[in-house]
Design an enzyme around this catalytic site. Structure first.
Site, PDB file in Angstrom:
ATOM      1  N   SER A 186       0.923  -1.317  -0.038  1.00  0.00           N
ATOM      2  CA  SER A 186      -0.012  -0.124  -0.042  1.00  0.00           C
ATOM      3  C   SER A 186       0.768   1.203   0.031  1.00  0.00           C
ATOM      4  CB  SER A 186      -0.816  -0.030   1.249  1.00  0.00           C
ATOM      5  OG  SER A 186      -1.471   1.353   1.382  1.00  0.00           O
ATOM      6  N   TYR A 196      -2.179  -1.038  10.307  1.00  0.00           N
ATOM      7  CA  TYR A 196      -2.182  -1.212   8.828  1.00  0.00           C
ATOM      8  C   TYR A 196      -0.794  -0.959   8.228  1.00  0.00           C
ATOM      9  CZ  TYR A 196      -4.247  -0.987   4.053  1.00  0.00           C
ATOM     10  OH  TYR A 196      -4.484  -1.238   2.789  1.00  0.00           O
TER      11      TYR A 196
HETATM   12  P1  NAD Z   1     -11.916  -5.376  -0.402  1.00  0.00           P
HETATM   13  O1  NAD Z   1     -12.298  -5.354   0.727  1.00  0.00           O
HETATM   14  O2  NAD Z   1     -12.798  -4.897  -1.666  1.00  0.00           O
HETATM   15  O3  NAD Z   1     -11.667  -6.781  -0.863  1.00  0.00           O
HETATM   16  C1  NAD Z   1     -10.898  -7.654   0.325  1.00  0.00           C
HETATM   17  C2  NAD Z   1     -10.990  -9.009   0.101  1.00  0.00           C
HETATM   18  O4  NAD Z   1     -10.312  -9.821   1.098  1.00  0.00           O
HETATM   19  C3  NAD Z   1     -12.612  -9.096   0.505  1.00  0.00           C
HETATM   20  O5  NAD Z   1     -13.208  -9.977  -0.473  1.00  0.00           O
HETATM   21  C4  NAD Z   1     -12.542  -9.915   1.835  1.00  0.00           C
HETATM   22  O6  NAD Z   1     -13.516 -10.934   2.052  1.00  0.00           O
HETATM   23  C5  NAD Z   1     -11.101 -10.792   1.514  1.00  0.00           C
HETATM   24  N1  NAD Z   1     -10.645 -11.232   3.072  1.00  0.00           N
HETATM   25  C6  NAD Z   1     -10.411 -10.513   4.224  1.00  0.00           C
HETATM   26  N2  NAD Z   1      -9.781 -11.194   5.259  1.00  0.00           N
HETATM   27  C7  NAD Z   1      -9.628 -12.359   4.473  1.00  0.00           C
HETATM   28  C8  NAD Z   1      -9.143 -13.766   4.931  1.00  0.00           C
HETATM   29  N3  NAD Z   1      -8.730 -13.868   6.266  1.00  0.00           N
HETATM   30  N4  NAD Z   1      -8.838 -14.714   3.874  1.00  0.00           N
HETATM   31  C9  NAD Z   1      -9.331 -14.612   2.847  1.00  0.00           C
HETATM   32  N5  NAD Z   1      -9.900 -13.553   2.401  1.00  0.00           N
HETATM   33  C10 NAD Z   1     -10.116 -12.414   3.007  1.00  0.00           C
HETATM   34  O7  NAD Z   1     -10.680  -4.482  -0.516  1.00  0.00           O
HETATM   35  P2  NAD Z   1      -9.582  -3.910  -1.778  1.00  0.00           P
HETATM   36  O8  NAD Z   1      -9.778  -2.703  -1.563  1.00  0.00           O
HETATM   37  O9  NAD Z   1      -9.990  -4.702  -2.931  1.00  0.00           O
HETATM   38  O10 NAD Z   1      -8.440  -4.410  -1.140  1.00  0.00           O
HETATM   39  C11 NAD Z   1      -7.472  -5.345  -1.579  1.00  0.00           C
HETATM   40  C12 NAD Z   1      -5.917  -5.314  -0.805  1.00  0.00           C
HETATM   41  O11 NAD Z   1      -5.504  -4.032  -1.276  1.00  0.00           O
HETATM   42  C13 NAD Z   1      -6.111  -5.175   0.637  1.00  0.00           C
HETATM   43  O12 NAD Z   1      -4.956  -6.074   0.976  1.00  0.00           O
HETATM   44  C14 NAD Z   1      -5.958  -3.707   0.905  1.00  0.00           C
HETATM   45  O13 NAD Z   1      -5.287  -3.589   2.090  1.00  0.00           O
HETATM   46  C15 NAD Z   1      -4.971  -3.458  -0.338  1.00  0.00           C
HETATM   47  N6  NAD Z   1      -4.891  -2.007  -0.736  1.00  0.00           N
HETATM   48  C16 NAD Z   1      -6.378  -1.608  -1.126  1.00  0.00           C
HETATM   49  C17 NAD Z   1      -6.390  -0.031  -1.351  1.00  0.00           C
HETATM   50  C18 NAD Z   1      -7.308   0.845  -1.933  1.00  0.00           C
HETATM   51  O14 NAD Z   1      -7.694   1.907  -1.886  1.00  0.00           O
HETATM   52  N7  NAD Z   1      -8.439  -0.121  -2.202  1.00  0.00           N
HETATM   53  C19 NAD Z   1      -5.046   0.657  -1.280  1.00  0.00           C
HETATM   54  C20 NAD Z   1      -3.855   0.087  -0.761  1.00  0.00           C
HETATM   55  C21 NAD Z   1      -3.768  -1.246  -0.614  1.00  0.00           C
END
Ligand code: NAD
Length: 255
Positions: free
Chosen positions: A147, A160
């Site tokens: 991130s 985080y």
């Molecule tokens: P999201 O919440 O839309 O999707 C995350 C998915 O992970 C969900 O479907 C959830 O059910 C699954 N999940 C959570 N815990 C789990 C577990 N223990 N085992 C299996 N699956 C699990 O989030 P997103 O925005 O698509 O984020 C995806 C990744 O990207 C995350 O790691 C997040 O920290 C990272 N990220 C997101 C952003 C953003 O702006 N969206 C920015 C930087 C990093």
């Protein structure tokens, strides 16, 4: 995606595949010809991602599981190999957000959950994937999601940011351990991307969604597809000389 990659005959493994970045990347891998294994806690979300892939003529394997469980992760890798014969590329992406809270107010339970899913989950997945790739020979490519909070501190995000900084250290070291085996391990650092996580996070944060947009120098949130294209590039042969990097795709947020 305007650049076309060819993953025909290859298998991609995506965690957090029921939503957001995971779903967009799973769909992009399938469009590029890969068979895709889909891991998440949400069975309904996985079924929907699989439906999107098969409606487009692709092949998907739904693997409900928890990335913090050593047994679930190993079973998911084993079932992927049983079904598709191999595992070539992985996007270890499952993660959970942290509600805005100071370091002093962070409960150990929240710390354990956030670090457990993001950092320990990425470790367990990467380890099982590398073990398979070593056994099969022929290398592979793994991308772990970090991130902007992996490259700088963010107020209210101590747990985080610790997990996301940790992913970069783990990724760089695993990349060095296995560079000579032809296995590339990279991290990807997205900015603020328009997903369910960001919708939930925006609701809890002062300034809401407008505040998040204001944090992006390009004046908009990123699209999940813009992260998917970076993952496909990192897993493609075009990135054959790229390993141990932390690629920032963030609209200038951390610049
Ligand atoms: P999201 O919440 O839309 O999707 C995350 C998915 O992970 C969900 O479907 C959830 O059910 C699954 N999940 C959570 N815990 C789990 C577990 N223990 N085992 C299996 N699956 C699990 O989030 P997103 O925005 O698509 O984020 C995806 C990744 O990207 C995350 O790691 C997040 O920290 C990272 N990220 C997101 C952003 C953003 O702006 N969206 C920015 C930087 C990093």
């Amino acid at each position: 995606m305007s650049v076309t990659y060819d993953f025909a005959g290859r298998t991609a493994f995506v965690t957090g595949a029921a939503s957001g970045l995971g779903r967009a990347t799973a769909v992009a891998f399938a469009r590029a010809g890969a068979q895709v294994a889909l891991v998440d806690l949400s069975v309904d979300g996985l079924e929907e991602t699989a439906r999107l892939i098969t409606a487009d003529g692709g092949q998907a394997l739904v693997l409900p599981g928890d990335v913090t469980s050593e047994g679930d992760v190993q079973a998911a890798v084993d079932r992927t190999v049983e079904r598709f014969g191999r595992l070539d590329a992985a996007f270890n992406n499952a993660g959970v957000e942290q509600p805005v809270q100071s370091a002093a107010d962070t409960a150990k339970q929240d710390w354990d959950r956030i670090v457990g899913v993001s950092l320990t989950g990425a470790f367990l997945c990467t380890r099982a994937q590398i073990r398979h790739m070593l056994q099969r020979g022929g290398g592979g490519a793994i991308v772990n999601v970090s991130s902007g909070a992996g490259v700088k501190g963010f107020k209210g995000q101590a747990a985080y940011a610790a997990a996301k900084h940790g992913i970069i250290g783990f990724t760089r070291s695993a990349a060095l351990d296995h560079a000579a085996d032809g296995i590339r391990v990279n991290a990807l650092c997205p900015g603020i991307i328009d997903t369910e996580m960001i919708r939930r996070f925006g609701d809890t944060r002062p300034g809401g969604r407008d505040g998040l947009i204001a944090d992006e120098p390009v004046g908009r949130l990123g699209k999940p597809e813009e992260i998917a294209s970076a993952v496909l590039w990192l897993c493609s042969t075009d990135a054959a000389f790229t390993t141990g990097t932390a690629l920032v795709v963030d609209g200038g947020q951390t610049t």
